[in-house]
Scaffold this motif. Structure first.
Motif, mmCIF file in Angstrom:
data_model
loop_
_atom_site.group_PDB
_atom_site.id
_atom_site.type_symbol
_atom_site.label_atom_id
_atom_site.label_comp_id
_atom_site.label_asym_id
_atom_site.label_seq_id
_atom_site.Cartn_x
_atom_site.Cartn_y
_atom_site.Cartn_z
ATOM 1 N N HIS A 72 71.807 -20.978 137.081
ATOM 2 C CA HIS A 72 70.570 -21.766 136.998
ATOM 3 C C HIS A 72 70.256 -22.402 138.345
ATOM 4 O O HIS A 72 69.116 -22.366 138.806
ATOM 5 N N HIS B 37 64.822 -23.932 134.301
ATOM 6 C CA HIS B 37 66.216 -23.712 134.712
ATOM 7 C C HIS B 37 66.920 -25.053 134.929
ATOM 8 O O HIS B 37 68.100 -25.203 134.594
ATOM 9 N N ASP C 149 70.314 -21.269 126.424
ATOM 10 C CA ASP C 149 69.133 -21.612 127.204
ATOM 11 C C ASP C 149 67.916 -21.774 126.300
ATOM 12 O O ASP C 149 67.733 -21.016 125.350
#
Length: 153
Positions: free
Chosen positions: A6, A39, A82
């Motif tokens: 990320h 992210h 995520d």
């Protein structure tokens, strides 16, 4: 994805975003910033142990692409890793104040996605400034949480 991945993506996306004129290239500027901010939220959620940091890739809420031994990716249900966007899927667990602030900042940015990218509303200098400020604060909060790790990449 894992936290390191990320962070690396944020750095690359921010370098890309810096190459665009925020008004003339708004869609590319916006998408690179929104993706970088997402992210950042994911890295913070993983860092806090709220979501899993497995090397799987979000496809739809609850569905992730999982690498297979032959190198292909297979869609599979997976615990929350995520998020695709803040609120998609909803993070049910309590989140620390700094991460909640990051999530709110991304909502500030994402409120312009549909009108300016999909519905033809012309971006303004005020919209650009609001989005840029929200992203800068989001990245600062991540960097504080990670004790400077964002700037090491």
């Amino acid at each position: 994805m894992n936290v390191k991945s990320h962070l690396e993506k944020i750095v690359r996306l921010e370098a890309l975003r810096a190459r665009f004129d925020p008004l003339d290239d708004f869609e590319l500027w916006f998408w690179s910033g929104m993706t970088g901010g997402t992210h950042a939220v994911n890295a913070a959620l993983h860092h806090a142990g709220i979501t899993t940091a497995d090397d799987v890739y979000a496809a739809q809420p609850g569905v992730y692409l999982v690498p297979q031994p032959d190198g292909t990716l297979q869609a599979a249900f997976h615990p929350l890793g995520d998020v695709l966007h803040v609120g998609r899927p909803v993070v049910e667990a309590p989140v620390p104040e700094d991460i909640a602030s990051m999530m709110h900042l991304m909502e500030v940015v994402e409120q312009y996605r549909d009108p300016c990218v999909r519905a033809g509303v012309a971006p303004t200098a005020a919209i650009v400034e609001e989005c840029d400020k929200a992203l800068r604060v989001c990245f600062r909060l991540l960097n504080e949480r990670m004790e400077g790790a964002l700037h090491e990449h």
